[in-house]
Write a protein that holds these residues in place. Structure first.
Motif, PDB file in Angstrom:
ATOM      1  N   HIS A  81      63.483  -3.883 -10.818  1.00 46.74           N
ATOM      2  CA  HIS A  81      62.929  -4.121 -12.159  1.00 46.74           C
ATOM      3  C   HIS A  81      61.530  -3.527 -12.197  1.00 46.74           C
ATOM      4  N   PRO A  82      61.033  -3.252 -13.383  1.00 50.49           N
ATOM      5  CA  PRO A  82      59.750  -2.558 -13.512  1.00 50.49           C
ATOM      6  C   PRO A  82      58.570  -3.524 -13.689  1.00 50.49           C
ATOM      7  N   HIS A  83      57.378  -3.006 -13.441  1.00 51.31           N
ATOM      8  CA  HIS A  83      56.132  -3.697 -13.815  1.00 51.31           C
ATOM      9  C   HIS A  83      55.149  -2.650 -14.296  1.00 51.31           C
ATOM     10  N   ALA A  84      54.238  -3.073 -15.178  1.00 55.76           N
ATOM     11  CA  ALA A  84      53.133  -2.203 -15.599  1.00 55.76           C
ATOM     12  C   ALA A  84      51.979  -3.069 -16.096  1.00 55.76           C
ATOM     13  N   GLY A  85      50.749  -2.575 -15.868  1.00 55.84           N
ATOM     14  CA  GLY A  85      49.549  -3.241 -16.378  1.00 55.84           C
ATOM     15  C   GLY A  85      49.084  -4.435 -15.577  1.00 55.84           C
ATOM     16  N   LEU A  86      49.644  -4.622 -14.386  1.00 51.58           N
ATOM     17  CA  LEU A  86      49.343  -5.832 -13.612  1.00 51.58           C
ATOM     18  C   LEU A  86      49.500  -5.565 -12.122  1.00 51.58           C
ATOM     19  N   GLN A  87      49.078  -6.549 -11.316  1.00 52.33           N
ATOM     20  CA  GLN A  87      49.380  -6.582  -9.887  1.00 52.33           C
ATOM     21  C   GLN A  87      50.301  -7.766  -9.622  1.00 52.33           C
ATOM     22  N   THR A  88      51.285  -7.579  -8.731  1.00 54.39           N
ATOM     23  CA  THR A  88      52.094  -8.714  -8.293  1.00 54.39           C
ATOM     24  C   THR A  88      51.674  -9.104  -6.877  1.00 54.39           C
ATOM     25  N   VAL A  89      51.598 -10.406  -6.655  1.00 57.90           N
ATOM     26  CA  VAL A  89      51.179 -10.972  -5.373  1.00 57.90           C
ATOM     27  C   VAL A  89      52.300 -11.855  -4.863  1.00 57.90           C
ATOM     28  N   SER A  90      52.849 -11.518  -3.712  1.00 56.43           N
ATOM     29  CA  SER A  90      53.853 -12.371  -3.075  1.00 56.43           C
ATOM     30  C   SER A  90      53.212 -13.041  -1.871  1.00 56.43           C
ATOM     31  N   TRP A  91      53.211 -14.377  -1.901  1.00 56.97           N
ATOM     32  CA  TRP A  91      52.589 -15.161  -0.830  1.00 56.97           C
ATOM     33  C   TRP A  91      53.545 -16.258  -0.417  1.00 56.97           C
ATOM     34  N   LEU A  92      53.845 -16.311   0.867  1.00 57.10           N
ATOM     35  CA  LEU A  92      54.853 -17.239   1.357  1.00 57.10           C
ATOM     36  C   LEU A  92      54.250 -18.378   2.152  1.00 57.10           C
ATOM     37  N   VAL A  93      54.865 -19.546   1.972  1.00 54.13           N
ATOM     38  CA  VAL A  93      54.535 -20.721   2.779  1.00 54.13           C
ATOM     39  C   VAL A  93      55.536 -20.819   3.923  1.00 54.13           C
ATOM     40  N   ALA A  94      56.784 -20.445   3.645  1.00 51.27           N
ATOM     41  CA  ALA A  94      57.841 -20.428   4.657  1.00 51.27           C
ATOM     42  C   ALA A  94      58.842 -19.360   4.274  1.00 51.27           C
ATOM     43  N   GLY A  95      59.455 -18.749   5.296  1.00 55.06           N
ATOM     44  CA  GLY A  95      60.470 -17.736   5.054  1.00 55.06           C
ATOM     45  C   GLY A  95      59.874 -16.353   4.934  1.00 55.06           C
ATOM     46  N   GLU A  96      60.654 -15.454   4.339  1.00 54.95           N
ATOM     47  CA  GLU A  96      60.203 -14.080   4.227  1.00 54.95           C
ATOM     48  C   GLU A  96      60.867 -13.429   3.016  1.00 54.95           C
ATOM     49  N   VAL A  97      60.209 -12.407   2.511  1.00 53.33           N
ATOM     50  CA  VAL A  97      60.709 -11.638   1.364  1.00 53.33           C
ATOM     51  C   VAL A  97      60.524 -10.156   1.666  1.00 53.33           C
ATOM     52  N   LEU A  98      61.619  -9.428   1.505  1.00 50.80           N
ATOM     53  CA  LEU A  98      61.613  -7.985   1.758  1.00 50.80           C
ATOM     54  C   LEU A  98      61.423  -7.239   0.441  1.00 50.80           C
ATOM     55  N   HIS A  99      60.366  -6.451   0.385  1.00 48.06           N
ATOM     56  CA  HIS A  99      60.012  -5.676  -0.808  1.00 48.06           C
ATOM     57  C   HIS A  99      60.427  -4.220  -0.624  1.00 48.06           C
ATOM     58  N   ARG A 100      61.027  -3.659  -1.668  1.00 46.18           N
ATOM     59  CA  ARG A 100      61.279  -2.208  -1.728  1.00 46.18           C
ATOM     60  C   ARG A 100      60.784  -1.728  -3.074  1.00 46.18           C
ATOM     61  N   ASP A 101      60.134  -0.564  -3.093  1.00 46.98           N
ATOM     62  CA  ASP A 101      59.670  -0.078  -4.393  1.00 46.98           C
ATOM     63  C   ASP A 101      59.987   1.389  -4.598  1.00 46.98           C
ATOM     64  N   SER A 102      59.713   1.844  -5.812  1.00 49.78           N
ATOM     65  CA  SER A 102      60.083   3.197  -6.224  1.00 49.78           C
ATOM     66  C   SER A 102      59.170   4.263  -5.641  1.00 49.78           C
ATOM     67  N   LEU A 103      58.142   3.862  -4.899  1.00 43.02           N
ATOM     68  CA  LEU A 103      57.342   4.819  -4.136  1.00 43.02           C
ATOM     69  C   LEU A 103      57.852   4.938  -2.703  1.00 43.02           C
ATOM     70  N   GLY A 104      58.877   4.140  -2.354  1.00 50.09           N
ATOM     71  CA  GLY A 104      59.466   4.226  -1.024  1.00 50.09           C
ATOM     72  C   GLY A 104      58.951   3.218  -0.020  1.00 50.09           C
ATOM     73  N   HIS A 105      58.088   2.315  -0.446  1.00 47.08           N
ATOM     74  CA  HIS A 105      57.588   1.300   0.479  1.00 47.08           C
ATOM     75  C   HIS A 105      58.656   0.251   0.755  1.00 47.08           C
ATOM     76  N   ALA A 107      58.547  -3.418   2.918  1.00 42.16           N
ATOM     77  CA  ALA A 107      57.634  -4.291   3.661  1.00 42.16           C
ATOM     78  C   ALA A 107      58.056  -5.742   3.493  1.00 42.16           C
ATOM     79  N   THR A 108      57.960  -6.502   4.574  1.00 40.27           N
ATOM     80  CA  THR A 108      58.355  -7.906   4.555  1.00 40.27           C
ATOM     81  C   THR A 108      57.119  -8.800   4.528  1.00 40.27           C
ATOM     82  N   ALA A 109      57.068  -9.656   3.510  1.00 45.34           N
ATOM     83  CA  ALA A 109      56.012 -10.672   3.449  1.00 45.34           C
ATOM     84  C   ALA A 109      56.478 -11.909   4.204  1.00 45.34           C
ATOM     85  N   ARG A 110      55.549 -12.471   4.967  1.00 49.81           N
ATOM     86  CA  ARG A 110      55.794 -13.702   5.725  1.00 49.81           C
ATOM     87  C   ARG A 110      54.573 -14.594   5.549  1.00 49.81           C
TER      88      ARG A 110
END
Ligand code: MN
Length: 316
Positions: A81-105, A107-110
């Motif tokens: 899904h898209p975003h524009a005009g903002l920053q997104t912040v993913s911050w975890l207390v437990a677990g992990e989230v895998l990010h993929r973006d249209s620039l090819g990044h 990265a897993t947040a923990r």
């Protein structure tokens, strides 16, 4: 479960005003439970935008999810899904989230690490629980509104695994974004703001900036009788605050955001037409790029509302 995006089936126009900061206050901004429009209908606790206070500094969106047992489920699953005009912040207390973006990044947040995506003029991403993943998922998704002079900046992604720490009597802080207690995060910011995670026990005093408005979001435990759920808004004009409790919580703050904005779905613009253009480009254009490797097809934007979206201020 699905988070990390405004996936409501019919997102309401949500906004943000240009009035001076309030002095020191203590207001509880209660959450609304939002069922995200994903397959399993996950519910998140959304405290920003709030009915009467849409922003705290440049912070304009705050979703808190979990702790959820995801041992027998795919966990988080948010298609591109898209975003524009903002920053997104993913911050975890437990677990992990895998990010993929249209620039090819990729990265897993923990816990203790920051995934920060500056959407600027436009980017797309997906967020998933990796396979395999931890049994418990608990975290927040926050958005920062970019000021007008930076809202069309080049999109980029940052992963910060070595954030600075600060401490005082009865508390310890991880400085996630901006400055706190003399420590500065390397994460990119576009207006003066702070995000810090505090672990505290007992009576304690936190240093604050008088020109910032601040709010606390309890992740676990309680602070001054406030448990997880509401956002505790503190206003501005405090050089420090005395608190008590045993908790893990976030401090959000920043200089009051004086531009009126239009916030709709995953976009922040200044006018209705900005939003129409962003939406059309996601549906039919190439502004946002494609996310590779998510294994899911991209989310369709909801239809535009029948009314004209109006720019709104930070506070009603
Ligand atoms: Mn997102």
């Amino acid at each position: 479960m699905g988070c990390v995006s405004n996936l409501e089936a019919s997102p309401q126009e949500a906004l943000c005003e240009g009035t001076p900061a309030d002095g020191p206050v203590r207001e509880l901004l209660y959450p609304r439970d939002v069922v995200l429009g994903t397959r399993d209908g996950t519910t998140v606790s959304r405290t920003l935008p709030n009915k009467d206070r849409r922003m705290v500094g440049a912070w304009c969106f705050a979703d808190h999810y979990g702790p959820t047992d995801v041992s027998d489920s795919p966990g988080m699953s948010v298609a591109p899904h898209p975003h524009a005009g903002l920053q997104t912040v993913s911050w975890l207390v437990a677990g992990e989230v895998l990010h993929r973006d249209s620039l090819g990044h990729v990265a897993t947040a923990r816990p203790g690490t920051l995934n920060l995506m500056t959407a600027g003029r436009g980017i797309a991403h997906s967020e998933h629980s990796p396979v395999p993943h931890d049994d418990v998922l608990h975290g927040v998704q926050l958005w920062v509104a970019l000021p007008g002079e930076h809202r069309d900046t080049e999109p980029h992604f940052e992963h910060h695994a070595d954030l600075p720490a600060a401490e005082g009597h009865g508390w310890h802080a991880t400085v996630v974004m901006g400055q706190f207690a003399g420590q500065t995060s390397a994460a990119a910011t576009y207006s003066p703001l702070v995000l810090a995670e505090i672990t505290a026990d007992g009576p304690f005093t936190l240093p604050l900036r008088e020109d910032f408005e601040h709010a606390l979001l309890v992740l676990d435990g309680e602070v001054d009788g406030v448990e997880r759920g509401p956002l505790l808004y503190l206003g501005a004009g405090r050089a420090e605050i005395e608190l008590t409790g045993r908790a893990r919580f976030l401090v959000l703050g920043g200089v009051p955001f004086h531009e009126k904005i239009v916030m709709w779905w995953n976009f922040i613009g200044r006018t209705h037409d900005d939003i129409v253009a962003m939406r059309e480009s996601w549906m039919d254009g190439d502004r946002f790029g494609e996310v590779q490797g998510s294994g899911q097809s991209r989310l369709a934007a909801p239809p535009m509302p029948g009314t004209t979206l109006m720019p709104r201020a930070r506070k009603r």
